[in-house]
Write a protein that holds these residues in place. Sequence first.
Motif, mmCIF file in Angstrom:
data_model
loop_
_atom_site.group_PDB
_atom_site.id
_atom_site.type_symbol
_atom_site.label_atom_id
_atom_site.label_comp_id
_atom_site.label_asym_id
_atom_site.label_seq_id
_atom_site.Cartn_x
_atom_site.Cartn_y
_atom_site.Cartn_z
ATOM 1 N N UNK A 30 48.006 33.648 39.109
ATOM 2 C CA UNK A 30 49.455 33.853 39.169
ATOM 3 C C UNK A 30 49.930 33.952 40.615
ATOM 4 N N UNK A 31 49.205 34.716 41.418
ATOM 5 C CA UNK A 31 49.597 34.905 42.816
ATOM 6 C C UNK A 31 49.507 33.587 43.583
ATOM 7 N N UNK A 68 54.551 27.929 45.051
ATOM 8 C CA UNK A 68 55.946 27.733 44.646
ATOM 9 C C UNK A 68 56.912 28.283 45.704
ATOM 10 N N UNK A 69 56.605 29.452 46.258
ATOM 11 C CA UNK A 69 57.473 30.044 47.281
ATOM 12 C C UNK A 69 57.437 29.247 48.574
ATOM 13 N N UNK A 117 48.190 53.912 42.088
ATOM 14 C CA UNK A 117 46.840 53.746 42.595
ATOM 15 C C UNK A 117 46.886 53.133 43.995
ATOM 16 N N UNK A 118 46.213 53.747 44.991
ATOM 17 C CA UNK A 118 46.271 53.226 46.365
ATOM 18 C C UNK A 118 45.784 51.782 46.490
ATOM 19 N N UNK A 119 44.748 51.423 45.750
ATOM 20 C CA UNK A 119 44.252 50.053 45.816
ATOM 21 C C UNK A 119 45.256 49.095 45.181
ATOM 22 N N UNK A 120 45.857 49.504 44.089
ATOM 23 C CA UNK A 120 46.887 48.687 43.456
ATOM 24 C C UNK A 120 48.101 48.507 44.345
ATOM 25 N N UNK A 121 48.520 49.585 45.015
ATOM 26 C CA UNK A 121 49.657 49.495 45.938
ATOM 27 C C UNK A 121 49.331 48.592 47.125
ATOM 28 N N UNK A 122 48.121 48.700 47.654
ATOM 29 C CA UNK A 122 47.706 47.844 48.763
ATOM 30 C C UNK A 122 47.687 46.383 48.324
ATOM 31 N N UNK A 123 47.206 46.132 47.111
ATOM 32 C CA UNK A 123 47.178 44.768 46.586
ATOM 33 C C UNK A 123 48.594 44.230 46.424
ATOM 34 N N UNK A 124 49.487 45.051 45.894
ATOM 35 C CA UNK A 124 50.886 44.635 45.744
ATOM 36 C C UNK A 124 51.516 44.349 47.107
ATOM 37 N N UNK A 125 51.205 45.160 48.099
ATOM 38 C CA UNK A 125 51.738 44.941 49.448
ATOM 39 C C UNK A 125 51.255 43.607 50.010
ATOM 40 N N UNK A 126 49.988 43.309 49.823
ATOM 41 C CA UNK A 126 49.438 42.043 50.312
ATOM 42 C C UNK A 126 50.080 40.863 49.589
ATOM 43 N N UNK A 127 50.244 40.982 48.279
ATOM 44 C CA UNK A 127 50.836 39.895 47.492
ATOM 45 C C UNK A 127 52.273 39.643 47.937
ATOM 46 N N UNK A 128 53.070 40.691 48.039
ATOM 47 C CA UNK A 128 54.481 40.516 48.402
ATOM 48 C C UNK A 128 54.641 39.993 49.823
ATOM 49 N N UNK A 129 53.795 40.433 50.728
ATOM 50 C CA UNK A 129 53.900 39.987 52.107
ATOM 51 C C UNK A 129 53.325 38.586 52.277
ATOM 52 N N UNK A 139 53.509 36.198 50.041
ATOM 53 C CA UNK A 139 54.384 35.235 49.381
ATOM 54 C C UNK A 139 55.583 34.959 50.286
ATOM 55 N N UNK A 140 55.742 33.706 50.723
ATOM 56 C CA UNK A 140 56.871 33.394 51.609
ATOM 57 C C UNK A 140 58.203 33.743 50.961
#
Length: 161
Positions: free
Chosen positions: A65-66, A72-73, A102-114, A116-117
Amino acid sequence: MTRFLPYPILTACLALMWLLLAGFTSGQLVLAVLVAIGAARALKALGEASPPVKRWLLIVEFIGIVLYDIVRSNLAVASILLSGEGRPRKSGFITMPIKLRNPTGLATLAVVLTSTPGTAWLDYNSTRGELLIHVFDLVDEEVWIDQIVNRYEKPLLEIFE
């Protein structure tokens, strides 16, 4: 085994990434394994606990998905930048509530959002459980919130919490 190799998956991924970036030779293989083992042992020395993963198979789907969203972005941002004309673009900030703690989940979300252009993780308020992101082409705030919650947060909640 866990005493010598505290994070076997991390070690394998680091070694594989090294080989993909540097090329596969016998020397690079030895160097990749040594660096990966050293990095894993250094992380263990820092006292980091291995994040608990609840649904391993969902990780593969999440990566797909990512990667799809990143491609796409990239195309959407390139289209906006190269078209020049068209509707006026409005960038903006979104403050949205998230359930992920969860700190690992938040870190993963941060990496994904950043990664993605068109989007950037700016701030996370842990007391209020709010995330502040910047969106390059903000048409509808609710669409962005829905996309982040359904495409990223829900799978991360299932994986890590």
